[in-house]
Design an enzyme around this catalytic site. Structure first.
Site, PDB file in Angstrom:
ATOM      1  N   SER A 199       3.418  34.752  30.503  1.00  0.00           N
ATOM      2  CA  SER A 199       2.499  35.622  29.766  1.00  0.00           C
ATOM      3  C   SER A 199       2.417  37.000  30.405  1.00  0.00           C
ATOM      4  O   SER A 199       2.357  38.013  29.696  1.00  0.00           O
ATOM      5  CB  SER A 199       1.112  34.980  29.700  1.00  0.00           C
ATOM      6  OG  SER A 199       0.545  34.841  30.994  1.00  0.00           O
ATOM      7  N   ARG A 239       3.928  40.018  28.078  1.00  0.00           N
ATOM      8  CA  ARG A 239       2.916  40.951  27.555  1.00  0.00           C
ATOM      9  C   ARG A 239       3.282  42.391  27.907  1.00  0.00           C
ATOM     10  O   ARG A 239       3.258  43.284  27.055  1.00  0.00           O
ATOM     11  CB  ARG A 239       1.541  40.611  28.111  1.00  0.00           C
ATOM     12  CG  ARG A 239       0.424  41.520  27.589  1.00  0.00           C
ATOM     13  CD  ARG A 239      -0.905  41.220  28.246  1.00  0.00           C
ATOM     14  NE  ARG A 239      -1.384  39.897  27.918  1.00  0.00           N
ATOM     15  CZ  ARG A 239      -1.370  38.862  28.747  1.00  0.00           C
ATOM     16  NH1 ARG A 239      -0.870  39.016  29.980  1.00  0.00           N
ATOM     17  NH2 ARG A 239      -1.835  37.695  28.393  1.00  0.00           N
ATOM     18  N   ASN A 250       4.770  45.157  24.967  1.00  0.00           N
ATOM     19  CA  ASN A 250       4.031  46.375  24.631  1.00  0.00           C
ATOM     20  C   ASN A 250       4.842  47.631  24.914  1.00  0.00           C
ATOM     21  O   ASN A 250       4.859  48.570  24.100  1.00  0.00           O
ATOM     22  CB  ASN A 250       2.715  46.418  25.415  1.00  0.00           C
ATOM     23  CG  ASN A 250       1.634  45.575  24.778  1.00  0.00           C
ATOM     24  OD1 ASN A 250       0.934  46.006  23.873  1.00  0.00           O
ATOM     25  ND2 ASN A 250       1.498  44.346  25.251  1.00  0.00           N
TER      26      ASN A 250
END
Length: 258
Positions: free
Chosen positions: A194, A198, A202
């Site tokens: 994660s 993440r 982005n």
């Protein structure tokens, strides 16, 4: 941001060119040289900046650099104090390093997309991606380091026996060891996955949108490019803060004795 310089390539070639990195090697042993180079330069810049601030530190009226560095340090100390409830001399410096390094990584996304590839072209380098956090190898390298620290702090806080007992007997007790082990392994592996995904997702999306904006005529880039850059000013520190905070949270959970 998008560059005002127009390209002679087709849109597909232009996008592919900007999303292709400078690499060496093959397969698993492929090295992303642009990511390594930018990380080294930004890391050196971070060290030099903090070293200059430390040398110029004064108890009198602080200068702008000292104010900035002290503000960042106090902010990180506050987050660590509220999140990590054990005793460790590593956590605060680690959180500070991660936050500042990821922040610098992300900030490279605001540089016009043609700037660094143009400079690299002067030295005969065909491909160059200047945003390390848009490279999955960088984000997962950092998250894998956090993963190793989670295991180390779990053993440090609970001991080898206590950590194995937690892995094998929690949450369903000693009669369901296989299920406990599967659940705990999934939970453990989800943390670095994660973290890395993440940050990568982005910044990769941000880089891609800047490249797409650069396909517009130079006079049409300022509106969408400026709006996306302003929005990205929120994304850049936010992603650094999230990565740093989750790192401290995970290490605090690992170190705690349940």
């Amino acid at each position: 941001m998008a560059s005002a310089e127009h390209t002679a390539h087709s849109p597909q070639e232009y996008v592919t060119h900007h999303l292709t990195g400078w690499t060496a090697g093959e397969g698993f042993w492929t090295f992303n040289i642009d990511t390594l180079l930018m990380s080294a330069v930004l890391g050196a810049l971070l060290v030099v900046t903090f070293a200059i601030a430390a040398r110029r530190a004064t108890v009198g009226v602080p200068g702008p650099l000292q104010n900035m560095v002290e503000s960042v340090i106090e902010f990180i100390e506050g987050v660590v104090h509220e999140t990590f409830h054990g005793e460790s001399r590593l956590i605060a410096p680690l959180a500070l390093t991660i936050f500042c390094l990821v922040l610098l990584w992300n900030t490279m996304d605001l540089i016009p997309v043609d700037f660094f590839p143009m400079i690299a072209g002067w030295f005969g380098v065909e491909y160059f991606r200047p945003v390390p956090s848009a490279d999955m190898s960088a984000t997962f390298g950092l998250s894998f380091t956090v993963f190793l620290l989670i295991i180390i702090y779990s053993i440090k806080g609970k001991g080898v026996g206590g950590y194995l007992e937690e892995l094998l007997f929690h949450p369903f007790g000693k009669y369901l060891v296989p299920f406990n082990l599967i659940l705990n392994a999934v939970e453990l592996l989800a943390k670095p996955l994660s973290l890395g995904l993440r940050l990568f997702g982005n910044l990769y999306a941000g880089e891609l949108i800047f490249v797409l904006i650069a396909l517009l005529p130079w006079w049409a880039q300022w509106g969408p490019g400026g709006a996306w850059a302003i929005f990205h000013l929120l994304v850049i520190p936010l992603q650094a803060f999230i990565f740093m905070t989750l790192t401290v949270v995970y290490l605090g959970m690992a170190h705690a004795k349940h």
